[in-house]
Motif scaffolding. Structure first.
Motif, PDB file in Angstrom:
ATOM      1  N   ASN A 143       0.968  -1.122  -0.158  1.00 11.22           N
ATOM      2  CA  ASN A 143       0.024   0.013  -0.081  1.00 11.22           C
ATOM      3  C   ASN A 143       0.967   1.311  -0.004  1.00 11.22           C
ATOM      4  OD1 ASN A 143      -2.273  -1.587   0.074  1.00 11.22           O
ATOM      5  ND2 ASN A 143      -2.526  -1.582   2.424  1.00 11.22           N
ATOM      6  N   LYS A 144       2.022   1.131   0.694  1.00 12.02           N
ATOM      7  CA  LYS A 144       2.961   2.535   0.917  1.00 12.02           C
ATOM      8  C   LYS A 144       3.563   2.555  -0.565  1.00 12.02           C
ATOM      9  CE  LYS A 144       6.621   4.231   3.326  1.00 12.02           C
ATOM     10  NZ  LYS A 144       7.733   3.819   4.286  1.00 12.02           N
ATOM     11  N   LEU A 145       3.916   1.600  -1.214  1.00  6.22           N
ATOM     12  CA  LEU A 145       4.610   1.793  -2.420  1.00  6.22           C
ATOM     13  C   LEU A 145       3.538   2.383  -3.480  1.00  6.22           C
ATOM     14  CD1 LEU A 145       6.762  -1.572  -2.641  1.00  6.22           C
ATOM     15  CD2 LEU A 145       7.472   0.823  -2.432  1.00  6.22           C
ATOM     16  N   MET A 150       1.659   6.678  -6.811  1.00  7.46           N
ATOM     17  CA  MET A 150       0.778   7.604  -7.201  1.00  7.46           C
ATOM     18  C   MET A 150       1.140   9.133  -7.036  1.00  7.46           C
ATOM     19  SD  MET A 150      -2.594   5.928  -5.443  1.00  7.46           S
ATOM     20  CE  MET A 150      -3.766   7.197  -5.845  1.00  7.46           C
ATOM     21  N   LEU A 151       1.838   9.332  -6.085  1.00  4.58           N
ATOM     22  CA  LEU A 151       2.614  10.724  -5.922  1.00  4.58           C
ATOM     23  C   LEU A 151       3.772  10.841  -6.935  1.00  4.58           C
ATOM     24  CD1 LEU A 151       3.110  10.536  -2.049  1.00  4.58           C
ATOM     25  CD2 LEU A 151       1.441  11.849  -3.394  1.00  4.58           C
ATOM     26  N   GLU A 158       2.639  16.534 -13.742  1.00  9.10           N
ATOM     27  CA  GLU A 158       2.816  17.962 -13.332  1.00  9.10           C
ATOM     28  C   GLU A 158       4.030  18.604 -14.275  1.00  9.10           C
ATOM     29  OE1 GLU A 158       3.062  18.634  -9.114  1.00  9.10           O
ATOM     30  OE2 GLU A 158       0.790  18.525  -8.905  1.00  9.10           O
ATOM     31  N   LEU A 159       5.030  17.710 -13.980  1.00 11.86           N
ATOM     32  CA  LEU A 159       6.308  18.188 -14.975  1.00 11.86           C
ATOM     33  C   LEU A 159       5.879  18.316 -16.338  1.00 11.86           C
ATOM     34  CD1 LEU A 159       8.982  16.325 -12.660  1.00 11.86           C
ATOM     35  CD2 LEU A 159       8.703  18.896 -12.941  1.00 11.86           C
TER      36      LEU A 159
END
Length: 259
Positions: A143-145, A150-151, A158-159
């Protein structure tokens, strides 16, 4: 007692066959025995020794011979129990051989097996808990990965939007530069690229790089390098966009050398 059992009792006492038949018929008439077929379902022929001795005595068998016959039948388990008559002391019931059981040893063995089973159950339970804990840890890591992924995808998007915006601004500036060159060429004036004030206004990279107006050359170079890393094709960037930014970077770096 049936006829078959009566015959067996008399034969064991050594009575002749014709006497056996006569005696059995008489016992039937006197209702001392019952008639039954040749197949007996039980190996026991009499309830106790007193009954056997009385029947043998009634058949005319000598007491000493009757005692021997009854004693043999007791050993063979064909008489169920020793009676309470006067000849009891001469016919002890011999117990049939049985397997000796040591309750204490068996109980100890059972307790040992139960202890082993409990230890194995505890071991299995511990392994299951460890396995479940490992699964929970792996789920948390997954879940953390996924969140980090996603981030990163959000930052990448955005870039990419920022780079497309910069590319558009770059193209607009180049078109404006070409327009100025054409105007100067028509008016036979000097090349605007040699005019530093005009060029510096057109090619000020700080707004495109998101830097303040007070940013120095080192900050501008660092901004260009970061943008080049982001748009590099080996990092999943756009090759065309990387090319335009590289041209701007080289032009700015050369302008520093000229100074």
């Amino acid at each position: 007692m049936n006829t078959d059992q009566a015959f067996e009792l008399l034969k064991n006492a050594g009575v002749a066959e014709d006497v056996c038949i006569t005696t059995v018929r008489r016992w039937l008439r006197e209702r001392k025995i019952t008639y039954e077929g040749r197949q007996s379902s039980s190996s026991v022929i009499l309830d106790d020794t007193d009954q056997a001795l009385q029947l043998l005595k009634d058949a005319g068998v000598a007491p000493s011979i009757g005692l021997l016959a009854v004693r043999r039948l007791v050993r063979e388990g064909k008489i169920q129990q020793v009676g309470n008559g006067e000849n009891k002391e001469y016919i002890p019931k011999e117990p049939s051989p049985t397997r000796t059981i040591q309750p204490s040893t068996e109980d100890k063995r059972i307790r040992q097996l139960k202890a082993k089973i409990k230890a194995q159950d505890d071991h299995i339970k511990g392994i299951e808990e460890l396995h479940q804990s490992s699964i929970n840890t792996l789920i948390q890591q997954r879940n953390k990965l996924n969140q980090e992924k996603m981030l990163l995808e959000k930052e990448k998007n955005e870039l990419q939007r920022e780079t497309r915006k910069l590319l558009k601004e770059n193209l607009d500036l180049r078109n404006e530069l070409l327009k100025i060159k054409e105007e100067y060429s028509k008016g036979n004036k000097a090349d605007p690229e040699k005019t530093v004030p005009v060029s510096s206004k057109i090619y000020d990279p700080r707004p495109k790089l998101g830097l303040s107006k007070t940013a120095g050359s080192k900050d501008i170079l660092a901004g260009y390098k970061a943008l080049l890393k982001t748009t590099h094709p080996d990092r999943g960037g756009n090759a065309e966009l990387f090319h335009f930014i590289k041209m701007d970077y080289d032009a700015f770096r050369n302008s520093l050398k000229d100074k």
